[in-house]
Write an enzyme that holds these catalytic residues in place. Structure first.
Site, PDB file in Angstrom:
ATOM      1  N   HIS A 145       2.120  -1.919  29.251  1.00  0.00           N
ATOM      2  CA  HIS A 145       2.144  -0.971  28.128  1.00  0.00           C
ATOM      3  C   HIS A 145       3.489  -0.251  28.039  1.00  0.00           C
ATOM      4  O   HIS A 145       3.874   0.495  28.928  1.00  0.00           O
ATOM      5  CB  HIS A 145       1.011   0.054  28.140  1.00  0.00           C
ATOM      6  CG  HIS A 145       0.827   0.650  26.773  1.00  0.00           C
ATOM      7  ND1 HIS A 145      -0.072   0.168  25.836  1.00  0.00           N
ATOM      8  CD2 HIS A 145       1.487   1.652  26.169  1.00  0.00           C
ATOM      9  CE1 HIS A 145       0.036   0.869  24.729  1.00  0.00           C
ATOM     10  NE2 HIS A 145       0.970   1.777  24.889  1.00  0.00           N
ATOM     11  N   HIS A 156      -5.208  -8.961  22.531  1.00  0.00           N
ATOM     12  CA  HIS A 156      -6.187  -7.870  22.519  1.00  0.00           C
ATOM     13  C   HIS A 156      -7.057  -8.016  21.277  1.00  0.00           C
ATOM     14  O   HIS A 156      -6.621  -7.716  20.168  1.00  0.00           O
ATOM     15  CB  HIS A 156      -5.440  -6.535  22.508  1.00  0.00           C
ATOM     16  CG  HIS A 156      -6.334  -5.344  22.644  1.00  0.00           C
ATOM     17  ND1 HIS A 156      -5.837  -4.073  22.736  1.00  0.00           N
ATOM     18  CD2 HIS A 156      -7.688  -5.228  22.708  1.00  0.00           C
ATOM     19  CE1 HIS A 156      -6.849  -3.215  22.843  1.00  0.00           C
ATOM     20  NE2 HIS A 156      -7.975  -3.905  22.834  1.00  0.00           N
ATOM     21  N   ASN A 166       2.200 -10.602  25.391  1.00  0.00           N
ATOM     22  CA  ASN A 166       1.143 -10.168  24.479  1.00  0.00           C
ATOM     23  C   ASN A 166       1.600 -10.409  23.042  1.00  0.00           C
ATOM     24  O   ASN A 166       2.623  -9.850  22.610  1.00  0.00           O
ATOM     25  CB  ASN A 166       0.863  -8.676  24.713  1.00  0.00           C
ATOM     26  CG  ASN A 166      -0.282  -8.163  23.866  1.00  0.00           C
ATOM     27  OD1 ASN A 166      -0.341  -8.447  22.670  1.00  0.00           O
ATOM     28  ND2 ASN A 166      -1.180  -7.415  24.469  1.00  0.00           N
ATOM     29  N   GLU A 199      -4.928  -3.532  36.115  1.00  0.00           N
ATOM     30  CA  GLU A 199      -3.649  -3.453  35.395  1.00  0.00           C
ATOM     31  C   GLU A 199      -3.347  -1.977  35.204  1.00  0.00           C
ATOM     32  O   GLU A 199      -4.118  -1.253  34.549  1.00  0.00           O
ATOM     33  CB  GLU A 199      -3.706  -4.176  34.050  1.00  0.00           C
ATOM     34  CG  GLU A 199      -2.349  -4.073  33.332  1.00  0.00           C
ATOM     35  CD  GLU A 199      -2.208  -4.977  32.125  1.00  0.00           C
ATOM     36  OE1 GLU A 199      -2.820  -6.063  32.105  1.00  0.00           O
ATOM     37  OE2 GLU A 199      -1.484  -4.581  31.182  1.00  0.00           O
ATOM     38  N   GLU A 246      -7.822  -9.292  26.246  1.00  0.00           N
ATOM     39  CA  GLU A 246      -8.098  -7.855  26.361  1.00  0.00           C
ATOM     40  C   GLU A 246      -9.189  -7.479  25.387  1.00  0.00           C
ATOM     41  O   GLU A 246      -9.188  -7.935  24.240  1.00  0.00           O
ATOM     42  CB  GLU A 246      -6.829  -7.048  26.054  1.00  0.00           C
ATOM     43  CG  GLU A 246      -5.752  -7.207  27.090  1.00  0.00           C
ATOM     44  CD  GLU A 246      -4.540  -6.340  26.795  1.00  0.00           C
ATOM     45  OE1 GLU A 246      -4.324  -6.000  25.630  1.00  0.00           O
ATOM     46  OE2 GLU A 246      -3.799  -6.020  27.749  1.00  0.00           O
ATOM     47  N   ARG A 252      -7.620  -5.194  13.977  1.00  0.00           N
ATOM     48  CA  ARG A 252      -6.439  -4.793  13.213  1.00  0.00           C
ATOM     49  C   ARG A 252      -5.286  -5.801  13.350  1.00  0.00           C
ATOM     50  O   ARG A 252      -4.445  -5.904  12.493  1.00  0.00           O
ATOM     51  CB  ARG A 252      -5.961  -3.411  13.631  1.00  0.00           C
ATOM     52  CG  ARG A 252      -5.450  -3.354  15.042  1.00  0.00           C
ATOM     53  CD  ARG A 252      -4.973  -1.960  15.415  1.00  0.00           C
ATOM     54  NE  ARG A 252      -6.090  -1.010  15.524  1.00  0.00           N
ATOM     55  CZ  ARG A 252      -5.922   0.222  16.025  1.00  0.00           C
ATOM     56  NH1 ARG A 252      -4.734   0.633  16.435  1.00  0.00           N
ATOM     57  NH2 ARG A 252      -6.949   1.052  16.113  1.00  0.00           N
ATOM     58  N   THR A 306      -3.134   1.732  22.482  1.00  0.00           N
ATOM     59  CA  THR A 306      -3.952   2.124  23.624  1.00  0.00           C
ATOM     60  C   THR A 306      -3.393   3.395  24.239  1.00  0.00           C
ATOM     61  O   THR A 306      -2.224   3.448  24.632  1.00  0.00           O
ATOM     62  CB  THR A 306      -3.955   0.989  24.675  1.00  0.00           C
ATOM     63  OG1 THR A 306      -4.450  -0.179  24.034  1.00  0.00           O
ATOM     64  CG2 THR A 306      -4.842   1.341  25.854  1.00  0.00           C
ATOM     65  N   HIS A 320       1.235  -8.252  18.198  1.00  0.00           N
ATOM     66  CA  HIS A 320       1.965  -7.708  17.038  1.00  0.00           C
ATOM     67  C   HIS A 320       2.660  -8.759  16.176  1.00  0.00           C
ATOM     68  O   HIS A 320       3.144  -8.437  15.090  1.00  0.00           O
ATOM     69  CB  HIS A 320       2.874  -6.567  17.494  1.00  0.00           C
ATOM     70  CG  HIS A 320       2.047  -5.435  18.042  1.00  0.00           C
ATOM     71  ND1 HIS A 320       1.174  -4.732  17.240  1.00  0.00           N
ATOM     72  CD2 HIS A 320       1.886  -4.982  19.292  1.00  0.00           C
ATOM     73  CE1 HIS A 320       0.538  -3.856  17.986  1.00  0.00           C
ATOM     74  NE2 HIS A 320       0.919  -3.988  19.232  1.00  0.00           N
ATOM     75  N   ARG A 352      -9.310  -6.420  19.319  1.00  0.00           N
ATOM     76  CA  ARG A 352      -9.841  -5.080  19.123  1.00  0.00           C
ATOM     77  C   ARG A 352     -11.103  -5.121  18.279  1.00  0.00           C
ATOM     78  O   ARG A 352     -11.275  -6.008  17.446  1.00  0.00           O
ATOM     79  CB  ARG A 352      -8.799  -4.186  18.423  1.00  0.00           C
ATOM     80  CG  ARG A 352      -7.735  -3.640  19.354  1.00  0.00           C
ATOM     81  CD  ARG A 352      -6.734  -2.788  18.595  1.00  0.00           C
ATOM     82  NE  ARG A 352      -5.904  -1.992  19.491  1.00  0.00           N
ATOM     83  CZ  ARG A 352      -6.188  -0.738  19.860  1.00  0.00           C
ATOM     84  NH1 ARG A 352      -7.299  -0.149  19.426  1.00  0.00           N
ATOM     85  NH2 ARG A 352      -5.386  -0.080  20.670  1.00  0.00           N
TER      86      ARG A 352
HETATM   87  C1  LIG Z   1      -3.761  -2.619  26.622  1.00  0.00           C
HETATM   88  C2  LIG Z   1      -2.389  -2.512  26.103  1.00  0.00           C
HETATM   89  O1  LIG Z   1      -1.646  -1.641  26.458  1.00  0.00           O
HETATM   90  C3  LIG Z   1      -1.910  -3.430  25.050  1.00  0.00           C
HETATM   91  O2  LIG Z   1      -2.573  -4.640  25.011  1.00  0.00           O
HETATM   92  C4  LIG Z   1      -2.076  -2.754  23.752  1.00  0.00           C
HETATM   93  O3  LIG Z   1      -3.469  -2.520  23.589  1.00  0.00           O
HETATM   94  C5  LIG Z   1      -1.535  -3.629  22.654  1.00  0.00           C
HETATM   95  O4  LIG Z   1      -2.339  -3.514  21.520  1.00  0.00           O
HETATM   96  P1  LIG Z   1      -2.229  -2.200  20.614  1.00  0.00           P
HETATM   97  O5  LIG Z   1      -0.758  -1.974  20.350  1.00  0.00           O
HETATM   98  O6  LIG Z   1      -3.057  -2.497  19.425  1.00  0.00           O
HETATM   99  O7  LIG Z   1      -2.815  -1.115  21.476  1.00  0.00           O
HETATM  100  N1  LIG Z   2      -1.660  -4.574  28.626  1.00  0.00           N
HETATM  101  C1  LIG Z   2      -0.338  -4.313  28.097  1.00  0.00           C
HETATM  102  C2  LIG Z   2       0.018  -5.362  27.101  1.00  0.00           C
HETATM  103  O1  LIG Z   2      -0.637  -6.386  27.005  1.00  0.00           O
HETATM  104  C3  LIG Z   2       1.219  -5.169  26.250  1.00  0.00           C
HETATM  105  O2  LIG Z   2       1.450  -3.809  25.969  1.00  0.00           O
HETATM  106  P1  LIG Z   2       2.721  -3.527  25.033  1.00  0.00           P
HETATM  107  O3  LIG Z   2       3.923  -4.181  25.695  1.00  0.00           O
HETATM  108  O4  LIG Z   2       2.439  -4.137  23.702  1.00  0.00           O
HETATM  109  O5  LIG Z   2       2.853  -2.021  24.993  1.00  0.00           O
END
Ligand SMILES: CC(=O)[C@@H](O)[C@H](O)COP(=O)(O)O
Ligand SMILES: NCC(=O)COP(=O)(O)O
Length: 257
Positions: A203, A53, A17, A160, A79, A59, A110, A20, A55
């Site tokens: 997560h 994601h 993911n 998930e 997402e 953000r 989340t 960030h 959103r």
């Molecule tokens: C769904 C999930 O757990 C992650 O994709 C999380 O949403 C990362 O994005 P945020 O840190 O903005 O929630």
């Molecule tokens: N769905 C979880 C994700 O995509 C990543 O979550 P995180 O590792 O950023 O907490």
């Protein structure tokens, strides 16, 4: 965690993911670091797919980011919240997968899973429309058997499981809390597998806590982001992903069933 070693186990994919990376980029309002470049590096380092994601408040990941990510030759797991706006974007983009995630504007990250059991009819329409468009629907739910059963009724091929409580428990170093959180994920994963769902997790996963989740027999994909982006500051994104990949593979090799 309990079980017996298995001779071999299906591979558990790693979805990286890159939200960030966009958080860092947006901190200055420019174009660096580019989340799409991070996605390309992640794929070269061994990621099986990319998660982003989008959103409602944009953000971190923005619409133009997902357009560019979609152009990569890779599995994109988009997402999004279960809204008409996001459904229209997903139907236009047609990513490999769509994962429906609850969103609260005031949340830092989340906080909980989607209440699939409380909105089956609405989510069934998402499953039908996204399935018809060729996108695999996943529901980001708490590791709760009632939610898993609802996901199966809705027709989502994937769940998930939210591993956030397990990740928090692992920081608490309270053995009973850690075991209870892991047991919930293990039970929900086994139920999802019995119901014919593909089971993913995500997560808050880190080098320190990922192995026990990866060792759950039904786990087919882990989506990991925040920790990898943070670790990249110290060891580089490539090495961080390779280490996470190694930990997941090692857990599957010696997994307990
Ligand atoms: C769904 C999930 O757990 C992650 O994709 C999380 O949403 C990362 O994005 P945020 O840190 O903005 O929630
Ligand atoms: N769905 C979880 C994700 O995509 C990543 O979550 P995180 O590792 O950023 O907490």
């Amino acid at each position: 965690m309990s079980g017996n070693p298995a001779a071999s186990a299906p591979r558990c994919r790693l979805g990286v993911n890159i939200d960030h990376v966009a958080t860092i980029r947006n901190a200055r309002g420019g174009a660096h670091p580019d989340p799409v470049r991070a996605a390309e590096l992640a794929l070269m380092a061994g990621a099986d797919g990319i998660t982003a994601h989008l959103r409602e408040d944009r953000r971190h990941i923005r619409d133009e980011d997902v357009q560019r990510l979609r152009a990569l030759d890779a599995a994109l797991n988009l997402e999004m919240a279960a809204t008409e706006e996001m459904l229209a974007i997903a139907l236009e983009l047609r990513p490999h997968a769509v994962c429906l995630v609850p969103e609260k504007r005031e949340e830092r990250t989340t906080e909980g899973g989607l209440d699939a059991a409380g909105q089956e009819e609405a989510l069934r329409r998402f499953a039908e429309e996204l399935g018809a468009a060729g996108s695999r629907l996943s529901l980001f739910i708490d590791p709760d058997e009632r939610q898993v059963e609802a996901a199966a009724r809705i027709g989502a091929p994937v769940v998930e499981l939210h591993t956030g409580e397990y990740a928090e428990a692992a920081l608490s170093t309270t053995p009973t809390r850690i075991q209870a959180a892991w047991d919930a994920i293990d039970r929900a994963a086994a139920l999802g597998d019995r119901l014919g769902l593909e089971v993913h997790g995500g997560h808050g996963l880190t080098f320190q806590n990922v192995s026990n989740i990866a060792a759950i027999p039904a786990m087919r994909e882990l989506n990991i982001g925040h920790f990898l982006v943070g670790e990249a500051v110290f060891m580089g994104l490539d090495d961080a992903i390779r280490e996470m990949r190694r930990l997941i593979d090692d857990a599957r090799t010696g997994m307990l069933v």
